[in-house]
Design a protein around this motif. Structure first.
Motif, short mmCIF file in Angstrom:
data_model
loop_
_atom_site.label_atom_id
_atom_site.label_comp_id
_atom_site.label_asym_id
_atom_site.label_seq_id
_atom_site.Cartn_x
_atom_site.Cartn_y
_atom_site.Cartn_z
N LEU A 72 8.00 9.41 -4.39
CA LEU A 72 7.04 8.35 -4.66
C LEU A 72 7.25 7.18 -3.70
N GLY A 73 8.51 6.86 -3.42
CA GLY A 73 8.80 5.79 -2.47
C GLY A 73 8.25 6.11 -1.08
N TRP A 74 8.41 7.36 -0.64
CA TRP A 74 7.86 7.77 0.67
C TRP A 74 6.34 7.67 0.67
N TRP A 75 5.72 8.08 -0.45
CA TRP A 75 4.27 7.99 -0.53
C TRP A 75 3.80 6.53 -0.47
N LEU A 76 4.52 5.65 -1.17
CA LEU A 76 4.15 4.23 -1.14
C LEU A 76 4.33 3.65 0.26
N MET A 77 5.32 4.13 1.00
CA MET A 77 5.47 3.68 2.40
C MET A 77 4.29 4.19 3.24
N ALA A 78 3.83 5.39 2.97
CA ALA A 78 2.65 5.91 3.68
C ALA A 78 1.42 5.08 3.34
N ALA A 99 8.48 0.65 -2.86
CA ALA A 99 9.08 1.90 -2.37
C ALA A 99 10.60 1.84 -2.41
N PHE A 100 11.15 0.66 -2.12
CA PHE A 100 12.61 0.51 -2.09
C PHE A 100 13.18 -0.08 -3.37
N ASN A 101 12.30 -0.45 -4.31
CA ASN A 101 12.73 -1.03 -5.59
C ASN A 101 11.94 -0.42 -6.75
N LEU A 102 11.90 0.88 -6.82
CA LEU A 102 11.13 1.55 -7.88
C LEU A 102 11.63 1.20 -9.28
N GLY A 103 12.85 0.76 -9.41
CA GLY A 103 13.42 0.41 -10.70
C GLY A 103 13.03 -0.98 -11.18
N SER A 104 12.39 -1.77 -10.33
CA SER A 104 11.97 -3.11 -10.72
C SER A 104 10.60 -3.06 -11.39
N ARG A 105 10.59 -3.25 -12.68
CA ARG A 105 9.32 -3.15 -13.42
C ARG A 105 8.27 -4.15 -12.95
N PRO A 106 8.62 -5.42 -12.69
CA PRO A 106 7.59 -6.35 -12.22
C PRO A 106 6.99 -5.95 -10.86
N ILE A 107 7.83 -5.51 -9.93
CA ILE A 107 7.30 -5.09 -8.63
C ILE A 107 6.47 -3.83 -8.78
N TYR A 108 6.93 -2.90 -9.60
CA TYR A 108 6.21 -1.65 -9.84
C TYR A 108 4.83 -1.96 -10.42
N ALA A 109 4.79 -2.83 -11.44
CA ALA A 109 3.51 -3.17 -12.08
C ALA A 109 2.60 -3.92 -11.11
N LEU A 122 -0.82 -8.45 2.00
CA LEU A 122 -0.02 -8.71 0.80
C LEU A 122 0.20 -7.43 0.01
N SER A 123 -0.85 -6.63 -0.17
CA SER A 123 -0.70 -5.39 -0.91
C SER A 123 0.15 -4.38 -0.15
N CYS A 124 0.10 -4.43 1.17
CA CYS A 124 0.97 -3.59 2.00
C CYS A 124 2.43 -3.96 1.76
N THR A 125 2.70 -5.25 1.71
CA THR A 125 4.05 -5.74 1.45
C THR A 125 4.53 -5.26 0.08
#
Length: 141
Positions: free
Chosen positions: A14-20, A72-82, A63-66
């Motif tokens: 999923l992290g790789w996909w989000l980087m793509a 991708a590198f913080n999948l465990g962070s619920r606020p960033i994920y949401a 901003l959405s790219c960021t």
């Protein structure tokens, strides 16, 4: 716990996909600043898209790219994920409205954006709590 996952297997799929997705969004940002790819049909109908509007969409997309790369590198962070998930919903929703209501986006462009956005949204929903730290793991530490 997130650190242990990184050491064992690196970045999850999923992290790789989000980087793509972030890379595609970065390319779209470029086109917003230096091209006219944002709303290609706008000049064919009565409403014209101004340069400032294109650049505004470019900054919003940057901003959405960021967010995609942060998530991708913080999948465990619920606020960033949401926040990343919602940025996908808002962005794709915006283009769906532009297509259905204002007719300023072509179906092919919507489908291309949808391939990345909808895939990411569905994948993120399916793995919503997969990477979040569990309360039981925190108590044992």
């Amino acid at each position: 716990m997130a650190q242990a996952k990184k050491e064992c297997g690196g970045v999850p799929a999923l992290g790789w996909w989000l980087m793509a997705v972030g890379t595609v969004r970065l390319a779209f940002t470029w086109s917003c600043f230096f091209g006219s790819a944002t709303y290609p049909q706008a000049n064919e109908i009565t409403c014209a898209v101004s340069d400032v509007h294109g650049r505004t969409v470019g900054v919003w997309t940057l901003l959405s790219c960021t967010l995609c790369f942060l998530c991708a590198f913080n999948l465990g962070s619920r606020p960033i994920y949401a926040a990343t998930f919602l940025s996908l919903v808002y962005a794709y929703g915006h283009f769906v409205v532009e297509y259905l209501v204002f007719h300023t986006v072509r179906a092919a462009n919507l489908a291309g954006l949808g391939f990345f956005a909808v895939t990411a949204m569905v994948w993120m929903l399916l793995q919503w709590n997969t990477y979040a730290p569990r309360a039981d793991a925190n108590k044992q530490a």
